[in-house]
Enzyme design. Structure first.
Site, PDB file in Angstrom:
ATOM      1  N   ASP A 167       0.816  -1.226   0.000  1.00 38.36           N
ATOM      2  CA  ASP A 167       0.000   0.000   0.000  1.00 38.36           C
ATOM      3  C   ASP A 167       0.840   1.262   0.000  1.00 38.36           C
ATOM      4  O   ASP A 167       0.581   2.200  -0.748  1.00 38.36           O
ATOM      5  CB  ASP A 167      -0.916  -0.025   1.233  1.00 38.36           C
ATOM      6  CG  ASP A 167      -1.912  -1.167   1.131  1.00 38.36           C
ATOM      7  OD1 ASP A 167      -2.099  -1.902   2.104  1.00 38.36           O
ATOM      8  OD2 ASP A 167      -2.484  -1.345   0.036  1.00 38.36           O
ATOM      9  N   ASP A 195      -5.001   9.786   4.313  1.00 39.52           N
ATOM     10  CA  ASP A 195      -5.350  10.614   5.477  1.00 39.52           C
ATOM     11  C   ASP A 195      -4.316  11.693   5.803  1.00 39.52           C
ATOM     12  O   ASP A 195      -3.162  11.588   5.419  1.00 39.52           O
ATOM     13  CB  ASP A 195      -5.515   9.737   6.720  1.00 39.52           C
ATOM     14  CG  ASP A 195      -4.432   8.677   6.815  1.00 39.52           C
ATOM     15  OD1 ASP A 195      -4.768   7.524   7.138  1.00 39.52           O
ATOM     16  OD2 ASP A 195      -3.258   8.968   6.503  1.00 39.52           O
ATOM     17  N   THR A 211     -10.140   2.508   5.772  1.00 47.22           N
ATOM     18  CA  THR A 211      -9.700   1.168   6.198  1.00 47.22           C
ATOM     19  C   THR A 211      -8.242   1.178   6.652  1.00 47.22           C
ATOM     20  O   THR A 211      -7.651   0.125   6.884  1.00 47.22           O
ATOM     21  CB  THR A 211      -9.841   0.166   5.014  1.00 47.22           C
ATOM     22  OG1 THR A 211      -9.348   0.781   3.816  1.00 47.22           O
ATOM     23  CG2 THR A 211     -11.291  -0.247   4.825  1.00 47.22           C
ATOM     24  N   ALA A 212      -7.663   2.368   6.792  1.00 44.67           N
ATOM     25  CA  ALA A 212      -6.254   2.447   7.249  1.00 44.67           C
ATOM     26  C   ALA A 212      -6.235   2.900   8.707  1.00 44.67           C
ATOM     27  O   ALA A 212      -6.905   2.301   9.542  1.00 44.67           O
ATOM     28  CB  ALA A 212      -5.483   3.400   6.329  1.00 44.67           C
TER      29      ALA A 212
HETATM   30  N1  LIG Z   1      -2.323   2.244  13.844  1.00 46.16           N
HETATM   31  C1  LIG Z   1      -2.483   2.199  12.495  1.00 46.16           C
HETATM   32  O1  LIG Z   1      -3.260   1.436  11.910  1.00 46.16           O
HETATM   33  C2  LIG Z   1      -1.697   3.149  11.651  1.00 46.16           C
HETATM   34  C3  LIG Z   1      -0.768   3.998  12.226  1.00 46.16           C
HETATM   35  C4  LIG Z   1      -0.101   4.874  11.387  1.00 46.16           C
HETATM   36  C5  LIG Z   1      -0.368   4.913  10.027  1.00 46.16           C
HETATM   37  N2  LIG Z   1      -1.290   4.069   9.517  1.00 46.16           N
HETATM   38  C6  LIG Z   1      -1.656   4.115   8.117  1.00 46.16           C
HETATM   39  O2  LIG Z   1      -0.625   3.746   7.259  1.00 46.16           O
HETATM   40  C7  LIG Z   1      -0.912   4.482   6.065  1.00 46.16           C
HETATM   41  C8  LIG Z   1       0.289   4.500   5.184  1.00 46.16           C
HETATM   42  O3  LIG Z   1       0.396   3.143   4.741  1.00 46.16           O
HETATM   43  P1  LIG Z   1       1.822   2.516   4.689  1.00 46.16           P
HETATM   44  O4  LIG Z   1       1.647   1.111   4.186  1.00 46.16           O
HETATM   45  O5  LIG Z   1       2.771   3.440   4.001  1.00 46.16           O
HETATM   46  O6  LIG Z   1       2.166   2.594   6.209  1.00 46.16           O
HETATM   47  P2  LIG Z   1       2.541   1.470   7.200  1.00 46.16           P
HETATM   48  O7  LIG Z   1       3.726   0.741   6.721  1.00 46.16           O
HETATM   49  O8  LIG Z   1       2.539   2.127   8.529  1.00 46.16           O
HETATM   50  O9  LIG Z   1       1.274   0.488   7.065  1.00 46.16           O
HETATM   51  C9  LIG Z   1       0.095   0.672   7.765  1.00 46.16           C
HETATM   52  C10 LIG Z   1      -0.790  -0.483   7.419  1.00 46.16           C
HETATM   53  O10 LIG Z   1      -1.964   0.062   6.831  1.00 46.16           O
HETATM   54  C11 LIG Z   1      -2.201  -0.571   5.590  1.00 46.16           C
HETATM   55  N3  LIG Z   1      -2.878   0.394   4.743  1.00 46.16           N
HETATM   56  C12 LIG Z   1      -2.386   1.511   4.195  1.00 46.16           C
HETATM   57  N4  LIG Z   1      -3.343   2.141   3.503  1.00 46.16           N
HETATM   58  C13 LIG Z   1      -4.477   1.402   3.637  1.00 46.16           C
HETATM   59  C14 LIG Z   1      -5.812   1.537   3.178  1.00 46.16           C
HETATM   60  N5  LIG Z   1      -6.192   2.569   2.452  1.00 46.16           N
HETATM   61  N6  LIG Z   1      -6.723   0.595   3.526  1.00 46.16           N
HETATM   62  C15 LIG Z   1      -6.353  -0.461   4.285  1.00 46.16           C
HETATM   63  N7  LIG Z   1      -5.113  -0.643   4.781  1.00 46.16           N
HETATM   64  C16 LIG Z   1      -4.188   0.291   4.439  1.00 46.16           C
HETATM   65  C17 LIG Z   1      -0.820  -0.989   5.098  1.00 46.16           C
HETATM   66  O11 LIG Z   1      -0.896  -2.022   4.185  1.00 46.16           O
HETATM   67  C18 LIG Z   1      -0.218  -1.472   6.412  1.00 46.16           C
HETATM   68  O12 LIG Z   1      -0.679  -2.748   6.723  1.00 46.16           O
HETATM   69  C19 LIG Z   1      -1.285   5.848   6.536  1.00 46.16           C
HETATM   70  O13 LIG Z   1      -2.076   6.515   5.563  1.00 46.16           O
HETATM   71  C20 LIG Z   1      -2.111   5.522   7.762  1.00 46.16           C
HETATM   72  O14 LIG Z   1      -3.482   5.440   7.440  1.00 46.16           O
HETATM   73  C21 LIG Z   1      -1.957   3.172  10.302  1.00 46.16           C
HETATM   74  N1  LIG Z   2       9.331   3.340  -5.960  1.00 44.90           N
HETATM   75  C1  LIG Z   2       8.764   3.782  -4.868  1.00 44.90           C
HETATM   76  N2  LIG Z   2       7.676   4.528  -4.981  1.00 44.90           N
HETATM   77  C2  LIG Z   2       7.060   4.956  -3.880  1.00 44.90           C
HETATM   78  N3  LIG Z   2       7.485   4.717  -2.614  1.00 44.90           N
HETATM   79  C3  LIG Z   2       8.583   3.996  -2.457  1.00 44.90           C
HETATM   80  C4  LIG Z   2       9.268   3.483  -3.569  1.00 44.90           C
HETATM   81  N4  LIG Z   2      10.306   2.794  -3.111  1.00 44.90           N
HETATM   82  C5  LIG Z   2      10.267   2.875  -1.788  1.00 44.90           C
HETATM   83  N5  LIG Z   2       9.264   3.618  -1.368  1.00 44.90           N
HETATM   84  C6  LIG Z   2       9.018   3.905   0.045  1.00 44.90           C
HETATM   85  O1  LIG Z   2       8.468   2.727   0.625  1.00 44.90           O
HETATM   86  C7  LIG Z   2       7.420   3.092   1.488  1.00 44.90           C
HETATM   87  C8  LIG Z   2       6.503   1.923   1.617  1.00 44.90           C
HETATM   88  O2  LIG Z   2       7.327   0.968   2.222  1.00 44.90           O
HETATM   89  P1  LIG Z   2       6.647  -0.076   3.171  1.00 44.90           P
HETATM   90  O3  LIG Z   2       7.695  -0.879   3.827  1.00 44.90           O
HETATM   91  O4  LIG Z   2       5.612   0.601   4.000  1.00 44.90           O
HETATM   92  O5  LIG Z   2       6.023  -1.014   2.084  1.00 44.90           O
HETATM   93  P2  LIG Z   2       4.562  -1.088   1.540  1.00 44.90           P
HETATM   94  O6  LIG Z   2       4.571  -0.714   0.120  1.00 44.90           O
HETATM   95  O7  LIG Z   2       3.615  -0.329   2.415  1.00 44.90           O
HETATM   96  O8  LIG Z   2       4.316  -2.620   1.704  1.00 44.90           O
HETATM   97  P3  LIG Z   2       3.838  -3.321   3.015  1.00 44.90           P
HETATM   98  O9  LIG Z   2       2.483  -3.818   2.627  1.00 44.90           O
HETATM   99  O10 LIG Z   2       4.872  -4.342   3.239  1.00 44.90           O
HETATM  100  O11 LIG Z   2       3.805  -2.281   4.115  1.00 44.90           O
HETATM  101  C9  LIG Z   2       6.789   4.267   0.809  1.00 44.90           C
HETATM  102  O12 LIG Z   2       6.027   5.029   1.753  1.00 44.90           O
HETATM  103  C10 LIG Z   2       8.008   5.016   0.325  1.00 44.90           C
HETATM  104  O13 LIG Z   2       8.531   5.819   1.375  1.00 44.90           O
END
Ligand SMILES: NC(=O)c1ccc[n+]([C@@H]2O[C@H](COP(=O)([O-])OP(=O)(O)OC[C@H]3O[C@@H](n4cnc5c(N)ncnc54)[C@H](O)[C@@H]3O)[C@@H](O)[C@H]2O)c1
Ligand SMILES: Nc1ncnc2c1ncn2[C@@H]1O[C@H](COP(=O)(O)OP(=O)(O)OP(=O)(O)O)[C@@H](O)[C@H]1O
Length: 281
Positions: free
Chosen positions: A66, A141, A181-182
């Site tokens: 994501d 968000d 859903t996040a």
């Molecule tokens: N306590 C929490 O759940 C928490 C805390 C901080 C940030 N976040 C979320 O993480 C998002 C960024 O995602 P990330 O993957 O870069 O961060 P991240 O690595 O912190 O992942 C947060 C989790 O949320 C999931 N996620 C992200 N966007 C989603 C969506 N639209 N619907 C369902 N699940 C979603 C990701 O797959 C991951 O499992 C932020 O926008 C924020 O909403 C969640």
């Molecule tokens: N090519 C790319 N484009 C966008 N973001 C990237 C890229 N390469 C690395 N990133 C960085 O990786 C972050 C996402 O890494 P993260 O470990 O959260 O993986 P993810 O894509 O969310 O997969 P996961 O489901 O494992 O969390 C992005 O927020 C960004 O900072």
């Protein structure tokens, strides 16, 4: 469509193994494909620049989860192209396919058997002493949270400049339907059909017996004013999609409205929104 550009999270697609396999498959089918190659500086990586996308590309394939899809769709939003998320991360809630199904997905794209999901985005502006000091967009968000010490935060909420309420809480999440859903879900907010156009506000751990999430219209603007009645040392931070952030001070205003930008995601997966919740949550 048959002209693609691949963006991969290099920390998840080391040596571009998956990227090259997908590119070869596309070329064998008579399509075009190029891969954005990274300079990995330490563990940070350069994200994608619009200038790197060749003429004629019809779809950006993003290999990651994501966060990578969110960031890539933000980096390249100016191209007005659809994104196909291929999950090689963990949850991959926003992605349409994964490495086990990506070739079938590409076959469907070549046959133009896909839909484009258009998602609303948020625009957030931070004002200090009435001066704009930061502006960013978010697909999921805009989150105002504590940072450093854990003193409770008091903030006023205005909707279209009309006072609504005051919260004492750890912070507040202003989310799109996509982001429902996040973090908002984790904070107890409602799950919303992701194509809905609205702004969802959910307080984080409010010190109140009757706090509820509130849903505003997509044309509303929500302003959060950090009250300045705590120790100036209390640090706050405004974060966009969990990635881009700015430290905030008591008295700062965070104004969140609908962004002019939209995100376009390719949908071939017939799973309904409800099936995805069952599968992924
Ligand atoms: N306590 C929490 O759940 C928490 C805390 C901080 C940030 N976040 C979320 O993480 C998002 C960024 O995602 P990330 O993957 O870069 O961060 P991240 O690595 O912190 O992942 C947060 C989790 O949320 C999931 N996620 C992200 N966007 C989603 C969506 N639209 N619907 C369902 N699940 C979603 C990701 O797959 C991951 O499992 C932020 O926008 C924020 O909403 C969640
Ligand atoms: N090519 C790319 N484009 C966008 N973001 C990237 C890229 N390469 C690395 N990133 C960085 O990786 C972050 C996402 O890494 P993260 O470990 O959260 O993986 P993810 O894509 O969310 O997969 P996961 O489901 O494992 O969390 C992005 O927020 C960004 O900072």
């Amino acid at each position: 469509m048959k002209n693609f550009f691949i963006v991969a999270n290099p920390l998840k697609d080391r040596e571009e193994l998956y990227s090259n396999r997908i590119c070869q498959y596309i070329k064998n089918m008579g399509g075009t494909c190029s891969i954005y190659s990274y300079e990995l500086i330490g563990n940070a990586c350069n994200y994608t620049d619009c200038k790197n996308i060749p003429e004629g590309v019809e779809c950006i394939i993003v290999l990651g989860g994501d966060g990578t899809l969110i960031q890539a769709s933000d980096d390249l939003n100016g191209l007005n192209l659809p994104f196909l998320g291929v999950n090689i991360g963990t949850l991959g809630y926003l992605t349409d396919t994964d490495m086990a199904n990506v070739y079938d997905t590409i076959d469907l794209l070549f046959k133009d058997q896909y839909l484009i999901d258009e998602r609303m985005m948020l625009n957030g502006q931070i004002y200090r002493d009435d001066k704009l000091i930061f502006e960013e967009t978010a697909l999921n968000d805009v989150v105002l949270n504590r940072s450093g010490n854990l003193s409770i935060m008091e903030y006023d909420v205005y909707v279209n400049d009309e006072y609504l309420t005051t919260y004492m809480a750890d912070g507040v999440i202003l989310s799109t339907a996509t982001g429902s859903t996040a973090y908002s879900l984790s904070a107890g907010g409602p799950i919303i059909q992701p194509n809905a156009n609205l702004i969802l506000m959910t307080a984080i751990c409010p010190h109140s017996l009757n706090s509820r999430s509130i849903i505003f219209g997509a044309e509303d603007c929500v302003t959060i004013v950090i009250k300045d009645n705590k120790k100036a040392a209390d640090r706050r931070v405004a974060t966009f999609d969990g990635e881009k952030f700015i430290d905030c001070l008591p008295g700062d205003k965070i104004k969140v409205c609908r962004s002019k930008k939209i995100a376009k995601f390719i949908k071939t997966n017939k799973a309904s929104f409800l099936e995805r919740i069952r599968d992924k949550m």
